[in-house]
Design an enzyme around this catalytic site. Structure first.
Site, mmCIF file in Angstrom:
data_model
loop_
_atom_site.group_PDB
_atom_site.id
_atom_site.type_symbol
_atom_site.label_atom_id
_atom_site.label_comp_id
_atom_site.label_asym_id
_atom_site.label_seq_id
_atom_site.Cartn_x
_atom_site.Cartn_y
_atom_site.Cartn_z
ATOM 1 N N GLU A 166 0.808 -1.224 0.000
ATOM 2 C CA GLU A 166 0.000 0.000 0.000
ATOM 3 C C GLU A 166 0.842 1.275 0.000
ATOM 4 O O GLU A 166 1.030 1.900 1.051
ATOM 5 C CB GLU A 166 -0.902 0.045 1.242
ATOM 6 N N GLU A 335 -4.758 -8.630 2.000
ATOM 7 C CA GLU A 335 -5.305 -8.188 3.287
ATOM 8 C C GLU A 335 -6.808 -8.012 3.183
ATOM 9 O O GLU A 335 -7.314 -7.465 2.199
ATOM 10 C CB GLU A 335 -4.716 -6.836 3.731
#
Ligand code: BGC
Length: 453
Positions: A166, A335
């Site tokens: 990310e 995730e």
């Protein structure tokens, strides 16, 4: 009742990140990272919490792997702490730090658990930040050197690699005061994005040059749709800007080799010849982080803002979005999970029905994407255990296991027992059909989809 079964060989995992669980922040030669500096500065993190001890995983990884075995995990996603390997980001590797990761990876392999390694989960060595951090193009070169070292070191052992987790988590640290390094200058946005993606591209080139055999490399992007509550022009503009800057900008760069024009219009940043080719090199898989979506709304004062919305269908949409760019790319959901107000009961049990419902609904949507032809190879629940939740410190608990931070005891929540049965059966029974809107029930009737979706 409907039985949902995942493809044969589907990998079931849980994810963590170095700074969030390891602790031992100054032990065995580890150098400081920007998150050490940030969390040690008063007033930055919730109640001045920090990752000095965290889950003490550095000393307890063997026991943590025992828990993974009991859960039945077939894979585990962790990140390397750059400053544990290279205390100042460059130079000679720190043997003790390296030994820790070798022992971790060896123990995982002995347990039959596939390691999935992330090279960078937001914890830049402080020494590199002191030289400009991600505003300095040289940081990308340093990252590629660090990556190349780890490729050589763990060749033949680690088969799944991600360059960055990310990039948004790093960008937020430059454009707001909320995350490390806390620069708080929105104009820096695209220069940071570009240097991060350049670092990714340079690392992928190193990976290909290293001849990594059957190992695979990808990148992990968090995918957030934005929908507008009422669809005023201001809401639409806000949604479009955020979508390009925090979502589509990454996918366009990675898959198409260009940034959306809006980002060139809104930000000043330097792209050199050859950069976009490096950034858009074909990857072996795409890592999808999916938690929900954002609803853009107008508050009483007339300000346009956004809020998180739990929306299981976001999982289906996130996977399909990747397929729009490259239909055949293998996907790992790297995730997915939720924080709940977890309170340990007097009976020593933790009944987190809400987390079970969350995971079930998102997994059902993932299953639907697989049924529709997506090549999804695995799923990682965030997180294996409660941990340091960045700016929120220890106030938010995302774990399948409850961590008693006084004793470091790991206690299985009901969701851990549930996940254990899902893994054992490679699927689960869906008792009630999901809401046709796929979640986000309170908004579903009125929301306005921006054009891009
Ligand atoms: C991050 C994790 C974080 C999780 C929950 C993701 O954005 O990769 O580090 O703990 O979300 O907020």
């Amino acid at each position: 009742m409907k039985r949902l079964t995942f493809p044969t060989g589907f990998l079931w995992g849980a994810a963590t990140a170095a700074y969030q669980i390891e602790g031992a922040w100054d032990q065995d030669g580890r150098g400081p990272s920007i998150w050490d500096t940030f969390s040690h500065a008063p007033g930055r993190v919730y109640e001045n919490h920090n990752g000095d001890i965290a889950c003490d995983h550095y000393h307890r990884f063997q026991e943590d792997i025992e828990q993974m075995k009991k859960l039945g995990l077939t894979t585990y996603r962790f990140s390397f702490s750059w400053s544990r390997i290279f205390p100042t980001g460059v130079g000679k590797p720190n043997p003790a730090g390296l030994r820790f990761y070798h022992e971790l990876v060896d123990a995982l392999l002995n347990a039959g658990i596939e390691p999935n390694a992330t090279l960078y989960h937001w914890d830049l060595p402080q020494a590199l930040e002191d030289q400009g951090g991600w505003l300095n193009r040289e940081t990308a070169v340093r990252f590629a050197e660090y990556a190349a070292f780890l490729f050589r070191e763990f060749k033949g052992k680690i088969k799944l690699w991600s360059t960055l987790n990310e990039p948004n988590g790093t960008v937020v640290g430059y454009v707001t005061p909320a995350f490390a390094p806390g620069k708080n200058d929105p104009s820096l946005h695209m220069q940071v994005v570009h240097h991060l993606l350049l670092a990714h591209g340079m690392a992928v080139r190193e990976f290909r040059n290293a001849g990594m055999g059957n190992a695979n490399i990808g990148i992990v992007i968090d995918q957030w749709q934005r929908v507008c509550e009422t669809g005023t022009p201001a809401e639409r503009e806000f949604a479009a800007n955020e979508t390009d800057a925090y979502y589509i900008g990454y996918l366009d760069a990675i898959f198409l080799g260009k940034y959306p024009q809006s980002l060139h219009d809104r930000f000043s940043f330097e792209v050199r010849p050859g950069d976009m080719e490096l950034i858009s090199q074909p990857l072996d898989f795409q890592g999808v982080n999916c938690y929900g979506r954002y609803v853009v709304y107008t508050d009483e004062k007339g300000n346009v803002c956004s809020r998180f919305d739990r929306y299981p269908r976001a999982m289906y949409d996130a996977v399909q979005k990747i397929r729009e760019y490259r239909p055949d790319v293998p996907i790992y959901v790297t995730e997915n999970g939720t924080a709940c107000p977890d309170v340990l009961g007097k009976d020593g049990h933790l009944h987190d029905q809400d987390r079970i419902a969350y995971l079930r609904d998102y997994l059902a949507e993932l299953h639907r994407a697989v049924q529709d032809g997506a090549d999804v190879r695995g799923y990682y629940c965030w997180s294996l255990m409660d941990n340091f939740e960045w700016g929120a410190g220890y106030s938010m608990r995302f774990g399948l296991q409850y961590v008693d931070y006084e004793t470091q005891e790991r206690i299985w929540k009901d969701s851990a027992y549930w996940y254990q049965t899902v893994i054992a059966a490679n699927g689960f029974d869906l008792e009630e059909p999901l809401d046709a809107s796929g979640g986000g029930i309170q908004y579903a009737a009125t929301l306005v989809q921006p054009e891009k979706f």
